[in-house]
Design a protein around this motif. Structure first.
Motif, PDB file in Angstrom:
ATOM      1  N   GLY A   1       0.801  -1.056   0.011  1.00 57.35           N
ATOM      2  CA  GLY A   1      -0.144   0.034  -0.005  1.00 57.35           C
ATOM      3  C   GLY A   1       0.913   1.295   0.065  1.00 57.35           C
ATOM      4  N   TYR A   2       0.135   2.303   0.249  1.00 54.57           N
ATOM      5  CA  TYR A   2       1.046   3.606   0.318  1.00 54.57           C
ATOM      6  C   TYR A   2       0.456   4.420   1.278  1.00 54.57           C
ATOM      7  N   ARG A   3       1.366   5.391   1.817  1.00 58.24           N
ATOM      8  CA  ARG A   3       0.911   6.271   2.770  1.00 58.24           C
ATOM      9  C   ARG A   3       1.249   7.659   2.312  1.00 58.24           C
ATOM     10  N   LEU A   4       0.262   8.442   2.723  1.00 60.32           N
ATOM     11  CA  LEU A   4       0.028   9.919   2.176  1.00 60.32           C
ATOM     12  C   LEU A   4       0.865  10.664   3.043  1.00 60.32           C
ATOM     13  N   ALA A   5       1.891  11.748   2.307  1.00 54.13           N
ATOM     14  CA  ALA A   5       2.664  12.753   3.109  1.00 54.13           C
ATOM     15  C   ALA A   5       2.629  13.878   2.267  1.00 54.13           C
ATOM     16  N   HIS A   6       2.479  15.296   3.059  1.00 58.79           N
ATOM     17  CA  HIS A   6       2.505  16.564   2.455  1.00 58.79           C
ATOM     18  C   HIS A   6       3.854  17.111   2.591  1.00 58.79           C
ATOM     19  N   ALA A   7       4.275  17.924   1.500  1.00 59.81           N
ATOM     20  CA  ALA A   7       5.610  18.622   1.617  1.00 59.81           C
ATOM     21  C   ALA A   7       5.361  20.084   1.011  1.00 59.81           C
ATOM     22  N   LYS A   8       6.027  21.034   1.349  1.00 60.85           N
ATOM     23  CA  LYS A   8       5.897  22.267   0.670  1.00 60.85           C
ATOM     24  C   LYS A   8       6.954  22.489  -0.383  1.00 60.85           C
ATOM     25  N   LEU A   9       6.559  23.170  -1.656  1.00 61.09           N
ATOM     26  CA  LEU A   9       7.581  23.344  -2.652  1.00 61.09           C
ATOM     27  C   LEU A   9       7.675  24.786  -3.032  1.00 61.09           C
ATOM     28  N   PRO A  10       8.960  25.156  -3.616  1.00 60.15           N
ATOM     29  CA  PRO A  10       9.107  26.517  -3.772  1.00 60.15           C
ATOM     30  C   PRO A  10       8.072  27.237  -4.673  1.00 60.15           C
ATOM     31  N   SER A  11       7.418  28.383  -4.385  1.00 55.34           N
ATOM     32  CA  SER A  11       6.574  29.090  -5.121  1.00 55.34           C
ATOM     33  C   SER A  11       7.015  29.606  -6.370  1.00 55.34           C
ATOM     34  N   ILE A  12       5.880  29.578  -7.473  1.00 54.88           N
ATOM     35  CA  ILE A  12       6.482  30.131  -8.680  1.00 54.88           C
ATOM     36  C   ILE A  12       5.991  31.384  -8.907  1.00 54.88           C
ATOM     37  N   ASN A  13       4.717  31.973  -8.467  1.00 50.74           N
ATOM     38  CA  ASN A  13       3.984  33.076  -8.666  1.00 50.74           C
ATOM     39  C   ASN A  13       3.462  33.739  -7.516  1.00 50.74           C
ATOM     40  N   GLY A  14       4.148  33.295  -6.425  1.00 52.53           N
ATOM     41  CA  GLY A  14       3.454  33.871  -4.942  1.00 52.53           C
ATOM     42  C   GLY A  14       2.428  32.946  -4.518  1.00 52.53           C
ATOM     43  N   ASP A  15       1.923  32.128  -5.171  1.00 51.95           N
ATOM     44  CA  ASP A  15       0.724  30.978  -4.905  1.00 51.95           C
ATOM     45  C   ASP A  15       1.546  29.807  -4.064  1.00 51.95           C
ATOM     46  N   PRO A  16       1.234  29.465  -2.882  1.00 57.33           N
ATOM     47  CA  PRO A  16       2.070  28.214  -2.239  1.00 57.33           C
ATOM     48  C   PRO A  16       1.724  26.850  -3.122  1.00 57.33           C
ATOM     49  N   ILE A  17       2.739  26.022  -3.158  1.00 53.31           N
ATOM     50  CA  ILE A  17       2.625  24.919  -4.035  1.00 53.31           C
ATOM     51  C   ILE A  17       2.897  23.798  -3.129  1.00 53.31           C
ATOM     52  N   ARG A  18       2.005  22.743  -3.017  1.00 55.25           N
ATOM     53  CA  ARG A  18       2.239  21.623  -2.164  1.00 55.25           C
ATOM     54  C   ARG A  18       2.385  20.587  -3.046  1.00 55.25           C
ATOM     55  N   LEU A  19       3.063  19.501  -2.230  1.00 52.66           N
ATOM     56  CA  LEU A  19       3.281  18.238  -2.796  1.00 52.66           C
ATOM     57  C   LEU A  19       2.473  17.321  -2.066  1.00 52.66           C
ATOM     58  N   LEU A  20       1.672  16.449  -2.609  1.00 55.02           N
ATOM     59  CA  LEU A  20       0.694  15.522  -1.918  1.00 55.02           C
ATOM     60  C   LEU A  20       1.543  14.142  -2.463  1.00 55.02           C
ATOM     61  N   VAL A  21       2.202  13.410  -1.580  1.00 57.20           N
ATOM     62  CA  VAL A  21       2.673  11.951  -2.048  1.00 57.20           C
ATOM     63  C   VAL A  21       2.411  10.979  -1.652  1.00 57.20           C
ATOM     64  N   HIS A  22       2.087  10.093  -2.561  1.00 55.64           N
ATOM     65  CA  HIS A  22       1.664   8.778  -2.076  1.00 55.64           C
ATOM     66  C   HIS A  22       3.095   7.879  -2.017  1.00 55.64           C
ATOM     67  N   LYS A  23       3.365   7.579  -0.692  1.00 58.56           N
ATOM     68  CA  LYS A  23       4.631   6.960  -0.668  1.00 58.56           C
ATOM     69  C   LYS A  23       4.456   5.316  -0.502  1.00 58.56           C
ATOM     70  N   GLN A  24       5.230   4.671  -1.297  1.00 53.22           N
ATOM     71  CA  GLN A  24       5.001   3.293  -1.227  1.00 53.22           C
ATOM     72  C   GLN A  24       5.541   2.573   0.189  1.00 53.22           C
ATOM     73  N   ARG A  25       4.760   1.749   0.735  1.00 56.13           N
ATOM     74  CA  ARG A  25       5.065   1.035   1.774  1.00 56.13           C
ATOM     75  C   ARG A  25       5.411  -0.350   1.423  1.00 56.13           C
ATOM     76  N   TYR A  26       6.327  -1.043   1.948  1.00 53.93           N
ATOM     77  CA  TYR A  26       6.804  -2.405   1.957  1.00 53.93           C
ATOM     78  C   TYR A  26       6.696  -3.187   3.127  1.00 53.93           C
ATOM     79  N   LEU A  27       6.211  -4.572   3.033  1.00 52.79           N
ATOM     80  CA  LEU A  27       6.313  -5.180   4.092  1.00 52.79           C
ATOM     81  C   LEU A  27       7.287  -6.607   3.901  1.00 52.79           C
TER      82      LEU A  27
END
Ligand SMILES: [Zn+2]
Length: 190
Positions: free
Chosen positions: A60-86
């Motif tokens: 499965g995946y786990r969701l994580a958030h990160a902040k990315l550099p803005s391009i025109n002043g609007d905040p840009i967020r990364l919503l990333v589905h990180k792979q999990r391993y068992l």
């Protein structure tokens, strides 16, 4: 929509080729509009980091958030589905890691670079925070971590170079380095 993965990632200073963009959309929360880049982070993991067994399955995946550099002043967020391993041998689970994403940290290196660049233009902390889409506290923490504080040396190098440089906008700083090794000895803010 056709997305060119590499150029989108390059635009927000992400270099990890294990990141794959799924979608880009706008999101409005508490009166602030952010651009969201949704991506997956996955790669074949050959060994369990706990017991080195090869008996791993994707889990499965786990969701994580990160902040990315803005391009025109609007905040840009990364919503990333990180792979999990068992691991079938020891029963531990682990998640995909990325050099672009610090563990338990939501600010990406691109945001830090952008903050430092703006600080060098002598902008106020609040302006920097607004332009990068991060909090004042986060901006101050990034800038303080970048400032080199003077420290004591047991022995000074034989040959020293002194110079001044434009560090933040019109302010000049003092810099001193070892003339032979070019190692920085001290910098003093102007
Ligand atoms: Zn294991």
């Amino acid at each position: 929509m056709s997305l060119n993965n590499d150029s989108i990632l390059k635009l927000v200073k992400l270099t990890d080729t294990n990141l794959h963009v799924l979608d880009i959309y706008s999101e409005r929360k508490r009166g602030v509009t952010s651009q969201v880049i949704e991506a997956t982070l996955s790669y074949p993991l050959t060994h369990c980091p706990h017991c080195h067994s090869k008996a791993l399955i994707r889990n499965g995946y786990r969701l994580a958030h990160a902040k990315l550099p803005s391009i025109n002043g609007d905040p840009i967020r990364l919503l990333v589905h990180k792979q999990r391993y068992l691991c079938h041998t020891c029963g531990h689970t682990c998640g995909a890691r990325s050099s672009n994403l610090k563990f338990n940290h939501t600010l990406t290196p691109g945001v830090a670079q952008q903050t430092i660049k703006l600080a060098k233009q002598s902008l106020a902390g609040t302006t920097i925070a607004a332009l990068t889409g991060i909090s004042n506290t986060s901006a101050a923490r990034i800038i303080n971590a970048e400032v080199h504080r003077p420290y004591r040396l047991k022995k000074l190098p034989e040959n020293l170079c002194f110079d001044e440089f434009r560090s933040t906008g019109k302010h000049m700083s003092f810099i001193c380095c070892d003339a032979d090794s070019h190692r920085l000895v001290v910098t003093l803010p102007g």
